[in-house]
Design an enzyme around this catalytic site. Sequence first.
Site, PDB file in Angstrom:
ATOM      1  N   LYS A  22       1.303   2.331  -9.963  1.00  0.00           N
ATOM      2  CA  LYS A  22       2.559   1.454 -10.275  1.00  0.00           C
ATOM      3  C   LYS A  22       2.116  -0.522  -9.719  1.00  0.00           C
ATOM      4  O   LYS A  22       3.064  -1.179 -10.149  1.00  0.00           O
ATOM      5  CB  LYS A  22       3.848   2.017  -9.576  1.00  0.00           C
ATOM      6  CG  LYS A  22       3.315   1.937  -8.338  1.00  0.00           C
ATOM      7  CD  LYS A  22       4.175   2.359  -7.129  1.00  0.00           C
ATOM      8  CE  LYS A  22       4.033   3.418  -5.303  1.00  0.00           C
ATOM      9  NZ  LYS A  22       2.797   2.056  -4.529  1.00  0.00           N
ATOM     10  N   ARG A  97      10.399   2.631   1.044  1.00  0.00           N
ATOM     11  CA  ARG A  97       9.587   3.916   0.892  1.00  0.00           C
ATOM     12  C   ARG A  97      10.507   5.152   1.350  1.00  0.00           C
ATOM     13  O   ARG A  97      10.144   6.270   1.316  1.00  0.00           O
ATOM     14  CB  ARG A  97       8.575   3.626   1.616  1.00  0.00           C
ATOM     15  CG  ARG A  97       7.425   4.303   0.752  1.00  0.00           C
ATOM     16  CD  ARG A  97       6.906   3.966   2.041  1.00  0.00           C
ATOM     17  NE  ARG A  97       4.805   4.384   1.499  1.00  0.00           N
ATOM     18  CZ  ARG A  97       3.862   3.238   0.568  1.00  0.00           C
ATOM     19  NH1 ARG A  97       4.470   2.513  -0.176  1.00  0.00           N
ATOM     20  NH2 ARG A  97       2.936   4.023   0.477  1.00  0.00           N
ATOM     21  N   ARG A 136     -10.090   6.214  -7.507  1.00  0.00           N
ATOM     22  CA  ARG A 136     -10.275   5.095  -6.512  1.00  0.00           C
ATOM     23  C   ARG A 136     -10.866   5.083  -5.292  1.00  0.00           C
ATOM     24  O   ARG A 136     -11.014   4.088  -5.179  1.00  0.00           O
ATOM     25  CB  ARG A 136      -8.224   5.069  -6.741  1.00  0.00           C
ATOM     26  CG  ARG A 136      -8.321   2.782  -5.942  1.00  0.00           C
ATOM     27  CD  ARG A 136      -6.953   2.917  -6.262  1.00  0.00           C
ATOM     28  NE  ARG A 136      -6.135   3.890  -5.188  1.00  0.00           N
ATOM     29  CZ  ARG A 136      -4.870   3.576  -4.676  1.00  0.00           C
ATOM     30  NH1 ARG A 136      -4.261   3.180  -5.238  1.00  0.00           N
ATOM     31  NH2 ARG A 136      -4.418   4.185  -3.225  1.00  0.00           N
ATOM     32  N   ARG A 142     -11.029   2.059  -0.153  1.00  0.00           N
ATOM     33  CA  ARG A 142      -9.826   2.002   0.603  1.00  0.00           C
ATOM     34  C   ARG A 142      -9.800   3.200   1.472  1.00  0.00           C
ATOM     35  O   ARG A 142     -10.098   4.524   1.479  1.00  0.00           O
ATOM     36  CB  ARG A 142      -8.367   2.521   0.064  1.00  0.00           C
ATOM     37  CG  ARG A 142      -7.792   1.278  -0.166  1.00  0.00           C
ATOM     38  CD  ARG A 142      -6.597   1.154  -1.188  1.00  0.00           C
ATOM     39  NE  ARG A 142      -5.705   1.610  -0.225  1.00  0.00           N
ATOM     40  CZ  ARG A 142      -4.533   2.377  -1.027  1.00  0.00           C
ATOM     41  NH1 ARG A 142      -4.326   1.260  -1.952  1.00  0.00           N
ATOM     42  NH2 ARG A 142      -3.703   2.620  -0.316  1.00  0.00           N
ATOM     43  N   ARG A 153       0.041  10.988   2.966  1.00  0.00           N
ATOM     44  CA  ARG A 153       0.488  10.064   1.964  1.00  0.00           C
ATOM     45  C   ARG A 153       1.479  11.109   0.897  1.00  0.00           C
ATOM     46  O   ARG A 153       2.937  10.383   0.779  1.00  0.00           O
ATOM     47  CB  ARG A 153      -0.034   8.862   0.932  1.00  0.00           C
ATOM     48  CG  ARG A 153      -0.758   7.757   2.776  1.00  0.00           C
ATOM     49  CD  ARG A 153      -1.770   7.245   1.355  1.00  0.00           C
ATOM     50  NE  ARG A 153      -1.902   6.368   0.898  1.00  0.00           N
ATOM     51  CZ  ARG A 153      -3.174   6.752   0.052  1.00  0.00           C
ATOM     52  NH1 ARG A 153      -4.009   6.897   0.419  1.00  0.00           N
ATOM     53  NH2 ARG A 153      -2.768   5.971  -1.533  1.00  0.00           N
TER      54      ARG A 153
HETATM   55  P1  ADP Z   1       0.298   3.895  -1.682  1.00  0.00           P
HETATM   56  O1  ADP Z   1       2.004   3.892  -2.308  1.00  0.00           O
HETATM   57  O2  ADP Z   1      -0.925   4.092  -2.485  1.00  0.00           O
HETATM   58  O3  ADP Z   1      -0.100   4.652  -0.383  1.00  0.00           O
HETATM   59  P2  ADP Z   1       0.658   1.086  -0.693  1.00  0.00           P
HETATM   60  O4  ADP Z   1      -0.268  -0.023  -0.071  1.00  0.00           O
HETATM   61  O5  ADP Z   1       1.873   0.924  -1.265  1.00  0.00           O
HETATM   62  O6  ADP Z   1      -0.351   2.306  -1.616  1.00  0.00           O
HETATM   63  O7  ADP Z   1       0.862   1.574   1.112  1.00  0.00           O
HETATM   64  C1  ADP Z   1      -0.153   1.529   2.237  1.00  0.00           C
HETATM   65  C2  ADP Z   1      -0.113   2.261   2.881  1.00  0.00           C
HETATM   66  O8  ADP Z   1       0.934   1.032   3.601  1.00  0.00           O
HETATM   67  C3  ADP Z   1       0.822   3.098   3.361  1.00  0.00           C
HETATM   68  O9  ADP Z   1       0.466   4.392   3.291  1.00  0.00           O
HETATM   69  C4  ADP Z   1       1.842   2.272   5.021  1.00  0.00           C
HETATM   70  O10 ADP Z   1       0.594   3.273   5.580  1.00  0.00           O
HETATM   71  C5  ADP Z   1       1.843   1.525   4.789  1.00  0.00           C
HETATM   72  N1  ADP Z   1       3.089   1.147   3.241  1.00  0.00           N
HETATM   73  C6  ADP Z   1       3.181   0.421   2.597  1.00  0.00           C
HETATM   74  N2  ADP Z   1       4.512  -0.141   1.727  1.00  0.00           N
HETATM   75  C7  ADP Z   1       5.645   0.886   3.531  1.00  0.00           C
HETATM   76  C8  ADP Z   1       6.691   1.023   3.376  1.00  0.00           C
HETATM   77  N3  ADP Z   1       7.926   0.300   2.850  1.00  0.00           N
HETATM   78  N4  ADP Z   1       6.750   1.421   4.335  1.00  0.00           N
HETATM   79  C9  ADP Z   1       6.399   1.946   5.844  1.00  0.00           C
HETATM   80  N5  ADP Z   1       4.928   2.195   5.511  1.00  0.00           N
HETATM   81  C10 ADP Z   1       4.537   1.089   4.176  1.00  0.00           C
END
Ligand code: ADP
Length: 201
Positions: A22, A97, A136, A142, A153
């Site tokens: 995405k 989320r 990745r 990461r 996650r």
């Molecule tokens: P992924 O979808 O691969 O987990 P993201 O880059 O979207 O990676 O998010 C990385 C981390 O950032 C999440 O695991 C969380 O800790 C935090 N995060 C991102 N977006 C949100 C959100 N909308 N609400 C709460 N935490 C978030």
Amino acid sequence: MTRSADLPSARLLIVGPQGSGKGTQGVRVGEALSIPVISTGDVFRANVSAGTPLGQQVKAIIEAGDLVPDSLTSEIVRDRLTQDDASNGFLLDGYPRNLGQVGDLDAFLESRSEALDAVIELSVPREESIARLTQRALEQGRTDDTEEVIANRLAIYERETAPILDVYRERGIVDAIDGVGSLDEIADRITAALAARGITG
Ligand code: ADP
């Protein structure tokens, strides 16, 4: 990027499990429609790297793969959406989320007499998603791409994020996109689905 006001609005979400691609597809959509792409994960990571107070507050949460509290996350998104370049469109990647964040976003948009135009749901089978994340992890290193944190996650995605799609499905704004294929094929599917709603660049 600013979407010109004479085009239909393009207020979009892209939702999918970790490893669905995405982030990559979101950037493409943003370029094609001249809308800013706002990735909450990128915002948090940038703050962690820069050692800002926000970064210090969220570092341990991100490394565990847990969710940052809704109040903090929603405030960051509201601030960003208030900027001029997001006035006629944006694409949110990674937000909302959970159902609490859906409520926060609804309240914000309603206060501005705005609404979401479409939600792109990118689907990939779980094995494919895990394979891509493992790849990745090797390439990008990461800190939240370890096996244990990936599992956390994905579990949070299934428990808290997948249900938000039901809410948006009831509103008739979800486009389900098959996320397996070449990057161009998937981008074409998204473009076609948005065009069917009258959303074009
Ligand atoms: P992924 O979808 O691969 O987990 P993201 O880059 O979207 O990676 O998010 C990385 C981390 O950032 C999440 O695991 C969380 O800790 C935090 N995060 C991102 N977006 C949100 C959100 N909308 N609400 C709460 N935490 C978030």
